[in-house]
Design an enzyme around this catalytic site. Structure first.
Site, PDB file in Angstrom:
ATOM      1  N   CYS A 103      -0.174  -4.178   2.909  1.00 22.46           N
ATOM      2  CA  CYS A 103      -1.513  -4.768   2.946  1.00 22.46           C
ATOM      3  C   CYS A 103      -2.362  -4.190   1.818  1.00 22.46           C
ATOM      4  O   CYS A 103      -2.347  -2.985   1.591  1.00 22.46           O
ATOM      5  CB  CYS A 103      -2.180  -4.490   4.291  1.00 22.46           C
ATOM      6  N   CYS A 110      -6.466   2.257   9.591  1.00 25.08           N
ATOM      7  CA  CYS A 110      -5.245   1.469   9.806  1.00 25.08           C
ATOM      8  C   CYS A 110      -4.062   2.086   9.074  1.00 25.08           C
ATOM      9  O   CYS A 110      -4.131   2.329   7.857  1.00 25.08           O
ATOM     10  CB  CYS A 110      -5.480   0.035   9.330  1.00 25.08           C
TER      11      CYS A 110
END
Length: 342
Positions: A103, A110
């Site tokens: 990502c 995260c």
């Protein structure tokens, strides 16, 4: 040899040079019947069967949680791997799928963000995750409620063309046969792509990863806010063309002592005022390298109570914590790493 996954029936006919009826037979077998072995499509001539390549991802590793959740590390054709999570519940099943390998959005809470971006997934690789899990668990959206959430690895709206094509394949009544109501895409707030998503004829439901109650706080937690500002994001959400049955979902990860105060909750209420929306709260799912703590249950309850006075507000129950399958934990953890972090 071209993989079949990700192609609709006309594209199959063109790619293989076969008549339209043959392409429809292949399409039906792959998408509606969830056939994972093309040599078993007995409606096709043997020579054609043996020449086909489905392109389904293979299982690199698989982990079973004590709560029934299964986390798959799926290997793609170039040997890269992505995470897919199967979450069985009473009366329904949910599959959490990835849209990218890694990502590019550097959210500070995260684990996936620590990977960076390796590449986008194709429409076939996105759909392939659903077909793999459906075949492995005997799932059929015609028989039992099936939800697909694009909340695994990646920022889906930075791969929007493939996400939308995958969605069209998932909802085709002649194929997999899901409902648009059962597919959700989550974004960190890529404003131009939200507008583009809203203009699509067939599209998933939209969820916004909010995670902060003001601009400064969100810039610290989600650096992408420095480009796509919070006030502009909310304005875009206000203009978003919701369907008659639809609400916007705002996801909010609660971080102990950072964004979980009663004042934060009241600011969230003001921020989302006049939006047809609901809020999903997620108490942080911890992981190595994440510099935040999970708030106490009473803090979560207080935050929820304030928001719930103004709009629907739900607490998402974490699934698969013991195998690093929960929201924000998808970082391709291996067996050795799982032993270390339990």
């Amino acid at each position: 040899m071209q993989s079949l996954l990700g192609l609709d029936a006309p594209e199959i006919a063109s790619a293989l040079g076969v008549p339209a009826f043959r392409a429809r037979q292949i399409y039906d077998a792959v998408y509606r019947q969830h056939e994972v072995d093309v040599t078993r499509i007995t409606t096709l001539p043997k020579q054609l069967r043996e020449s086909l390549q489905l392109g389904l991802p293979s299982v690199d590793q698989q982990y079973q949680s004590t709560d029934g959740t299964v986390r798959y590390l799926l290997k793609l054709s170039d040997s890269k791997t992505v995470e897919t999570v199967m979450m069985p519940e009473e009366g329904r099943d949910t599959i959490c799928i990835s849209s990218q390998v890694g990502c590019p959005v550097d959210c500070k809470f995260c684990l996936t963000a620590l990977m960076g971006l390796e590449r986008n997934l194709t429409a076939g690789e996105i759909v392939g995750q659903v077909l793999h899990v459906a075949a492995a668990h005997g799932l059929d959206p015609r028989d039992r409620q099936l939800n697909v959430v694009m909340m695994g690895q990646g920022e889906p709206l930075l791969n929007l063309a493939n996400v939308l094509k995958a969605t069209r394949l998932l909802v085709d009544p002649a194929g997999i046969g899901m409902s648009e109501r059962r597919i959700t895409v989550s974004t960190s707030g890529i404003i131009p792509r939200i507008v583009e998503l809203g203009a699509a004829e067939i599209r998933p439901k939209l969820a916004i990863s909010l995670n902060a109650s003001n601009e400064e706080q969100r810039q610290q937690l989600m650096p992408i806010t420095r480009k796509w500002h919070l006030k502009d994001l909310i304005a875009t959400c206000r203009d978003y063309p919701l369907r008659a049955w639809e609400k916007l979902t705002f996801e909010y990860v609660l971080l102990n002592g950072v964004n979980d105060s009663d004042a934060d909750a009241r600011r969230v209420v003001r921020l989302l005022a006049n939006l047809n929306a609901k809020v999903n709260l997620i108490a942080l799912n911890p992981g190595p390298g994440i510099p935040f703590m999970t708030p106490a249950p009473e803090r979560v309850a207080s935050f929820q109570g304030i928001v719930r006075q103004a709009m629907p507000c739900f607490l998402r129950k974490p699934r698969g914590l013991d195998i690093y399958a929960a929201c924000g934990q998808l970082k391709r953890m291996t067996s050795d790493e799982l032993v270390q972090v339990r």
